[in-house]
Design an enzyme around this catalytic site. Structure first.
Site, PDB file in Angstrom:
ATOM      1  N   HIS A 279       1.147  -1.174  -0.080  1.00  0.00           N
ATOM      2  CA  HIS A 279       0.009  -0.029   0.021  1.00  0.00           C
ATOM      3  C   HIS A 279       0.958   1.108   0.087  1.00  0.00           C
ATOM      4  O   HIS A 279      -0.057   2.601   0.005  1.00  0.00           O
ATOM      5  CB  HIS A 279      -0.953   0.343   1.573  1.00  0.00           C
ATOM      6  CG  HIS A 279      -0.421  -0.014   2.622  1.00  0.00           C
ATOM      7  ND1 HIS A 279       0.616   0.445   2.865  1.00  0.00           N
ATOM      8  CD2 HIS A 279      -0.972  -0.374   3.435  1.00  0.00           C
ATOM      9  CE1 HIS A 279       0.842  -0.092   4.186  1.00  0.00           C
ATOM     10  NE2 HIS A 279      -0.140  -0.399   4.791  1.00  0.00           N
TER      11      HIS A 279
HETATM   12  C1  LIG Z   1     -15.005  -9.136  27.006  1.00  0.00           C
HETATM   13  C2  LIG Z   1     -15.457  -7.976  28.109  1.00  0.00           C
HETATM   14  C3  LIG Z   1     -15.563  -8.891  28.716  1.00  0.00           C
HETATM   15  C4  LIG Z   1     -15.151  -6.972  27.859  1.00  0.00           C
HETATM   16  C5  LIG Z   1     -15.908  -6.414  26.825  1.00  0.00           C
HETATM   17  C6  LIG Z   1     -14.465  -4.607  27.271  1.00  0.00           C
HETATM   18  C7  LIG Z   1     -13.939  -4.742  26.034  1.00  0.00           C
HETATM   19  C8  LIG Z   1     -13.726  -3.608  25.076  1.00  0.00           C
HETATM   20  C9  LIG Z   1     -12.957  -5.709  26.588  1.00  0.00           C
HETATM   21  C10 LIG Z   1     -10.834  -5.359  25.388  1.00  0.00           C
HETATM   22  C11 LIG Z   1     -10.130  -6.283  25.634  1.00  0.00           C
HETATM   23  C12 LIG Z   1      -9.560  -6.161  24.076  1.00  0.00           C
HETATM   24  C13 LIG Z   1      -9.105  -7.129  23.686  1.00  0.00           C
HETATM   25  C14 LIG Z   1      -8.356  -5.022  23.619  1.00  0.00           C
HETATM   26  C15 LIG Z   1      -8.238  -4.564  22.632  1.00  0.00           C
HETATM   27  C16 LIG Z   1      -7.287  -3.934  22.789  1.00  0.00           C
HETATM   28  C17 LIG Z   1      -6.457  -3.429  21.388  1.00  0.00           C
HETATM   29  C18 LIG Z   1      -6.567  -4.522  20.397  1.00  0.00           C
HETATM   30  C19 LIG Z   1      -6.329  -2.557  20.662  1.00  0.00           C
HETATM   31  C20 LIG Z   1      -6.054  -2.507  19.840  1.00  0.00           C
HETATM   32  C21 LIG Z   1      -5.839  -0.640  19.463  1.00  0.00           C
HETATM   33  C22 LIG Z   1      -5.596  -0.425  17.750  1.00  0.00           C
HETATM   34  C23 LIG Z   1      -5.292   0.822  17.115  1.00  0.00           C
HETATM   35  C24 LIG Z   1      -5.764   1.815  17.657  1.00  0.00           C
HETATM   36  C25 LIG Z   1      -4.329   0.287  16.043  1.00  0.00           C
HETATM   37  C26 LIG Z   1      -4.302   1.487  15.062  1.00  0.00           C
HETATM   38  C27 LIG Z   1      -3.474   1.291  14.272  1.00  0.00           C
HETATM   39  C28 LIG Z   1      -3.629   2.361  12.725  1.00  0.00           C
HETATM   40  C29 LIG Z   1      -4.254   3.807  13.517  1.00  0.00           C
HETATM   41  C30 LIG Z   1      -2.480   2.011  11.937  1.00  0.00           C
HETATM   42  C31 LIG Z   1      -1.234   2.919  11.605  1.00  0.00           C
HETATM   43  C32 LIG Z   1      -0.600   2.757  11.063  1.00  0.00           C
HETATM   44  C33 LIG Z   1       0.499   3.584  10.168  1.00  0.00           C
HETATM   45  C34 LIG Z   1       0.577   4.974  10.600  1.00  0.00           C
HETATM   46  C35 LIG Z   1       1.126   2.990   9.515  1.00  0.00           C
HETATM   47  C36 LIG Z   1       2.484   3.355   8.072  1.00  0.00           C
HETATM   48  C37 LIG Z   1       2.581   2.246   7.587  1.00  0.00           C
HETATM   49  C38 LIG Z   1       2.514   2.672   5.938  1.00  0.00           C
HETATM   50  C39 LIG Z   1       3.472   4.274   5.977  1.00  0.00           C
HETATM   51  C40 LIG Z   1       1.185   3.410   5.792  1.00  0.00           C
HETATM   52  O1  LIG Z   1       3.793   2.254   4.982  1.00  0.00           O
END
Ligand SMILES: CC(C)=CCC/C(C)=C/CC/C(C)=C/C=C/C(C)=C/C=C/C=C(C)/C=C/C=C(C)/C=C/C=C(C)/C=C/CC(C)(C)O
Ligand SMILES: C[S@@+](CC[C@H](N)C(=O)[O-])C[C@H]1O[C@@H](n2cnc3c(N)ncnc32)[C@H](O)[C@@H]1O
Length: 371
Positions: A279
């Site tokens: 990408h």
């Molecule tokens: C189920 C029970 C018991 C309760 C429910 C309560 C609850 C909500 C629990 C949550 C538990 C859980 C499974 C949490 C998991 C959390 C996770 C996995 C959070 C993940 C967050 C990920 C994020 C914010 C990722 C964002 C990614 C982004 C914005 C990617 C950016 C990538 C870039 C900039 C890459 C650049 C590379 C290029 C240049 C394009 O090649």
């Protein structure tokens, strides 16, 4: 079928006209039957309009290490003010904002982690992405100028290989920030991919554009017999060597420096990976890369494309995120699975298989075979 499509199109047009009518909007909010739906719609609109501010609250929490501070348990406002080096009114403002977004939780006179705050507290990679965002937001302050190409995004300087610079000439200083960022976010992607694909069925892995070798190390840990190889720009390959040396894996790994578009890639792997690579490229250079990868693989070898892909259920906002991220970066775009398959087919791959994975918003995994 054509008749059904026509009817559906008319229905959609009628819906749009109705919802665009301010009198209908007011009526729908007053009417007890339509109110829940109208409220949901209004809330979705509000969230989109205010989303940038929500993100900035999250950036402030991440920069001030709020989630680390709350990890040991709830704290009073004055304790938080001291920990965050903020005045008490400023700490209250931040904590109230965070609580309104689920990033913290009021617990009597104290504040603790909310559901989302707890999820971020346990996810270093997600926090690294949040801390990277201000660079993107600076460019997105004028999205129309970016779309009209009246402005060059500063993100292009952060990813110098995307800007027509001879990639092999990039210095350690130029590749350092993006390589460290990719390495800190890679564990999340590696876990997603390696849970979905059993890498231990292979004997020799080549990670192309493999950065500092974080994926290589994760794959090596899951499959102790796997021979490991990595190809990246010379200055990045040097960083991979250093990291793998530190983790005691260098003796299992061949690290190659070069330009994956123009130099021959190492041969002998029965599985190759391109993670968050395709990408970054427009179609012509993506095809050039895939053809180069194909040349290095024997028929029957597997290629895994691992990156965010468009049009996948559960990953819908990805077109907004990667679409505008790559716009600011000055090159590339997210692609639909069919578009990636078309490029792969042209490069000499077939037998495509889109794997199931837990978080397609993060990355999807497309397996292909060299034919
Ligand atoms: C189920 C029970 C018991 C309760 C429910 C309560 C609850 C909500 C629990 C949550 C538990 C859980 C499974 C949490 C998991 C959390 C996770 C996995 C959070 C993940 C967050 C990920 C994020 C914010 C990722 C964002 C990614 C982004 C914005 C990617 C950016 C990538 C870039 C900039 C890459 C650049 C590379 C290029 C240049 C394009 O090649
Ligand atoms: C977005 S990063 C992805 C890194 C890694 N695969 C990951 O997911 O963490 C793109 C990688 O491709 C490498 N790269 C870009 N252009 C290259 C080229 N022409 N030849 C070799 N590597 C290149 C970069 O140095 C960088 O490590």
């Amino acid at each position: 079928m054509a008749l059904l499509d026509q009817w559906l199109e008319r229905l959609r047009n009628a819906r749009d006209e109705l919802v665009a009518n301010p009198r209908f909007q007011r009526w729908a909010l007053k009417n007890p039957v339509t109110r829940p739906l109208a409220r949901r719609g209004a809330r979705a609109g509000l969230d989109l309009a205010a989303g940038f501010v929500y993100s900035q609250v999250l950036v402030a929490c991440a920069q001030l290490k709020l989630f680390d501070v709350l990890r040991d348990g709830p704290l009073s406002l004055d304790a938080l003010a001291t920990e965050l080096a903020l005045s008490e009114p400023a700490a209250r403002r931040l904590l109230e904002a965070a609580a309104s977004l689920g990033l913290a939780e009021r617990r009597g006179a104290k504040y603790g982690l909310g559901l989302l705050g707890a999820a971020f507290a346990g996810n270093r990679a997600a926090l690294a992405i949040v801390e990277h965002q201000p660079l993107l937001y600076a460019d997105l302050a004028d999205p129309v100028a970016l779309l009209r190409q009246e402005k060059r995004g500063r993100l292009a300087d952060y990813w110098p290989y995307s800007d027509g610079v001879a990639p092999e000439a990039l210095s350690a200083q130029q590749v350092g920030p993006y390589s460290a960022f990719m390495a800190s976010t890679q564990p999340m992607v590696a876990q997603e991919a390696l849970d979905a694909y059993d890498i231990s069925r292979h004997r020799h892995l080549l990670d192309i554009g493999g950065g500092e070798g974080v994926f290589l190390a994760a794959a090596g840990a899951r499959a102790p017999h796997l021979q490991l190889a990595l190809f990246d720009l010379p200055a990045v390959a040097a960083r991979a060597k250093e990291r793998l040396e530190e983790s005691g894996l260098l003796s299992r790994a061949d690290i190659h420096g070069g330009d994956f578009l123009n130099d021959p890639l190492p041969e002998g792997a029965d599985v190759a990976t391109l993670i968050r690579i395709v990408h970054d490229h427009d179609d012509a250079s993506a095809l050039k890369l895939l053809r180069n990868v194909r040349k290095a693989l024997a028929p029957g070898a597997t290629l895994l494309i691992i990156e965010g892909m468009s049009g996948i259920k559960g990953a819908e906002p990805l077109d907004a995120y990667y679409g505008f991220y790559t716009l600011a970066m000055g090159r590339g775009a997210p692609r639909r699975v069919e578009e990636i398959e078309a490029l792969l087919r042209e490069a000499g791959f077939g037998k495509f298989r889109l794997l199931r994975n837990a978080l397609p918003a993060l990355a999807s995994i497309l397996a292909a075979k060299a034919v």
